[in-house]
Design a protein around this motif. Structure first.
Motif, PDB file in Angstrom:
ATOM      1  N   SER A   1      28.865  69.029  31.723  1.00 28.52           N
ATOM      2  CA  SER A   1      29.999  69.136  32.650  1.00 28.52           C
ATOM      3  C   SER A   1      29.913  70.339  33.570  1.00 28.52           C
ATOM      4  O   SER A   1      30.320  70.269  34.735  1.00 28.52           O
ATOM      5  N   MET A   2      29.378  71.459  33.080  1.00 28.91           N
ATOM      6  CA  MET A   2      29.402  72.700  33.847  1.00 28.91           C
ATOM      7  C   MET A   2      28.115  72.961  34.626  1.00 28.91           C
ATOM      8  O   MET A   2      28.135  73.650  35.653  1.00 28.91           O
ATOM      9  N   GLU A   3      26.996  72.429  34.146  1.00 31.40           N
ATOM     10  CA  GLU A   3      25.715  72.737  34.790  1.00 31.40           C
ATOM     11  C   GLU A   3      25.067  71.517  35.430  1.00 31.40           C
ATOM     12  O   GLU A   3      24.649  71.566  36.589  1.00 31.40           O
TER      13      GLU A   3
ATOM     14  N   HIS B   1      26.418  68.396  35.948  1.00 32.09           N
ATOM     15  CA  HIS B   1      27.289  67.553  36.776  1.00 32.09           C
ATOM     16  C   HIS B   1      27.169  67.934  38.252  1.00 32.09           C
ATOM     17  O   HIS B   1      27.309  69.086  38.628  1.00 32.09           O
TER      18      HIS B   1
ATOM     19  N   ARG C   1      24.526  67.997  39.923  1.00 33.73           N
ATOM     20  CA  ARG C   1      23.199  68.551  40.222  1.00 33.73           C
ATOM     21  C   ARG C   1      22.075  67.646  39.716  1.00 33.73           C
ATOM     22  O   ARG C   1      21.043  67.535  40.363  1.00 33.73           O
TER      23      ARG C   1
ATOM     24  N   GLU D   1      22.825  65.097  33.109  1.00 42.09           N
ATOM     25  CA  GLU D   1      24.213  64.959  32.657  1.00 42.09           C
ATOM     26  C   GLU D   1      24.318  63.826  31.636  1.00 42.09           C
ATOM     27  O   GLU D   1      24.929  63.985  30.567  1.00 42.09           O
TER      28      GLU D   1
ATOM     29  N   HIS E   1      35.065  75.019  36.771  1.00 40.29           N
ATOM     30  CA  HIS E   1      34.373  73.727  36.640  1.00 40.29           C
ATOM     31  C   HIS E   1      32.917  73.762  37.093  1.00 40.29           C
ATOM     32  O   HIS E   1      32.344  72.708  37.386  1.00 40.29           O
ATOM     33  N   THR E   2      32.318  74.925  37.168  1.00 42.60           N
ATOM     34  CA  THR E   2      30.890  75.002  37.474  1.00 42.60           C
ATOM     35  C   THR E   2      30.338  76.305  36.928  1.00 42.60           C
ATOM     36  O   THR E   2      31.070  77.308  36.841  1.00 42.60           O
ATOM     37  N   SER E   3      29.089  76.304  36.530  1.00 48.72           N
ATOM     38  CA  SER E   3      28.466  77.530  36.059  1.00 48.72           C
ATOM     39  C   SER E   3      28.097  78.401  37.249  1.00 48.72           C
ATOM     40  O   SER E   3      27.604  77.911  38.270  1.00 48.72           O
ATOM     41  N   THR E   4      28.333  79.691  37.116  1.00 45.31           N
ATOM     42  CA  THR E   4      28.056  80.611  38.207  1.00 45.31           C
ATOM     43  C   THR E   4      27.579  81.935  37.636  1.00 45.31           C
ATOM     44  O   THR E   4      27.808  82.236  36.456  1.00 45.31           O
TER      45      THR E   4
ATOM     46  N   ALA F   1      25.158  81.157  42.960  1.00 41.70           N
ATOM     47  CA  ALA F   1      24.825  79.887  42.327  1.00 41.70           C
ATOM     48  C   ALA F   1      23.752  80.080  41.264  1.00 41.70           C
ATOM     49  O   ALA F   1      22.875  80.939  41.384  1.00 41.70           O
TER      50      ALA F   1
END
Length: 321
Positions: free
Chosen positions: A12-14, A16, A18, A23, A293-296, A310
């Motif tokens: 979900s975090m990495e 999705h 991409r 996923e 909702h995203t890895s950073t 990113a």
């Protein structure tokens, strides 16, 4: 974190948005008792989604769907496990240099670069790449590799319109250095690029070709054991910069603490690009929360956070003050 939750979070975090395949595969593993059992038999630092997915592709190629992936892992269990035990998630993404470059350019030149967790050293070559920040060019503008980076927010004045980075000395430290002239190491680096991300693979191949002309020196060993020794080799006339991206995440808390203490004792600048919770001293200084909702990564200079970046490069969001 339980293994199933680790894989669901990765999905979900990495993955999705991409990599649809990764996923799907990560979600499948999270619900698969047999693969959870296989992972449970491995040391905790060898259970990462990136490592399993890359090892499976390294052994059997890229699967079409989860069922094919599952069958290939179970049919080739020994080979997949052996790959996971002998290899590491050494993603060497040169696009991460686009976040590093403005900070490097703001320091007194020339620089002595020391990267911990350097993999093959492709992020040790920021002066050999060109950069395009939404149409504003920087770096080696004639380089065959131009890294495009979308920028949001206003940087501090010192990071605005980055000048030229001049590197007088460079070295890296890695537990298992990868050699840009070794076909087996190159194959592993390519396997670590996620499916569907053809631009990343093209970028990697171009960076490898640039590195092969004059490979950076990578010292084998533990970063805490070798840091002081390698740092002492930097020329005194150059500004020493210790940096790393998505490396300390893999260390136990005690080793992270040791590393922070060692860097603080060096006559050096420190650029870190790690997940928001990896370095508490930096997280405590964040003026705002990271994107949801995203890895950073949090980009920081001398423990002062300056931007979000990113995971694999491509965008930079300057922090407001």
């Amino acid at each position: 974190m339980p293994i199933a939750e680790q894989y669901r979070r990765f999905a979900s975090m990495e993955a999705h948005g991409r990599s649809p395949l990764y996923e799907q595969l990560a979600l499948g593993v999270a619900a698969d008792r047999d693969l959870i059992e296989l992972l449970s038999d491995l040391p905790p630092d060898r259970r990462q989604p990136n490592l399993l997915l890359a090892a499976a592709r390294h052994v059997s190629g890229t699967p079409a769907d989860y069922q094919q992936f599952r069958q290939s892992v179970l049919d080739n269990r020994d080979a997949v496990v052996a790959t996971m035990l002998t290899h590491r998630t050494q993603t060497n993404e040169p696009a991460r240099c686009a976040a590093l470059y403005p900070l490097l350019a703001a320091l007194p030149q020339p620089l002595a670069l020391l990267e911990v967790g350097a993999s093959a050293g492709l992020c040790l070559l920021p002066d050999r790449y060109g950069y395009d920040y939404d149409g504003s060019l920087a770096g080696a503008v004639d380089s065959p590799l131009r890294l495009r980076c979308h920028v949001e927010g206003d940087p501090q004045p010192r990071f605005d319109e980055p000048g030229t980075v001049t590197v007088a000395w460079r070295a890296g430290i890695d537990l298992n250095p990868l050699d840009v002239t070794d076909p087996a190491d190159i194959r592993w680096l390519r396997t670590l690029v996620w499916p569907e991300q053809h631009d990343r693979l093209e970028r990697l191949n171009t960076a490898i070709a640039l590195a092969q002309a004059d490979p950076p020196r990578i010292v084998p060993g533990d970063l805490n054991a070798r840091l002081g020794e390698v740092a002492a080799q930097a020329p005194s006339y150059a500004t020493l910069v210790v940096f790393h991206t998505a490396v300390l995440y893999y260390l136990p808390d005690a080793d992270r603490t040791t590393f922070v203490r060692q860097v603080e004792q060096l006559d050096a600048h420190w650029i870190s690009q790690e997940g928001p919770g990896v370095l508490p001293s930096i997280a405590a200084r964040l003026p705002q929360q990271p994107p949801a909702h995203t890895s950073t990564n949090v980009l920081a200079l001398d423990q002062q956070p300056v931007a979000f970046s990113a995971m694999h490069g491509g965008w930079l969001r300057w922090l407001t003050r």
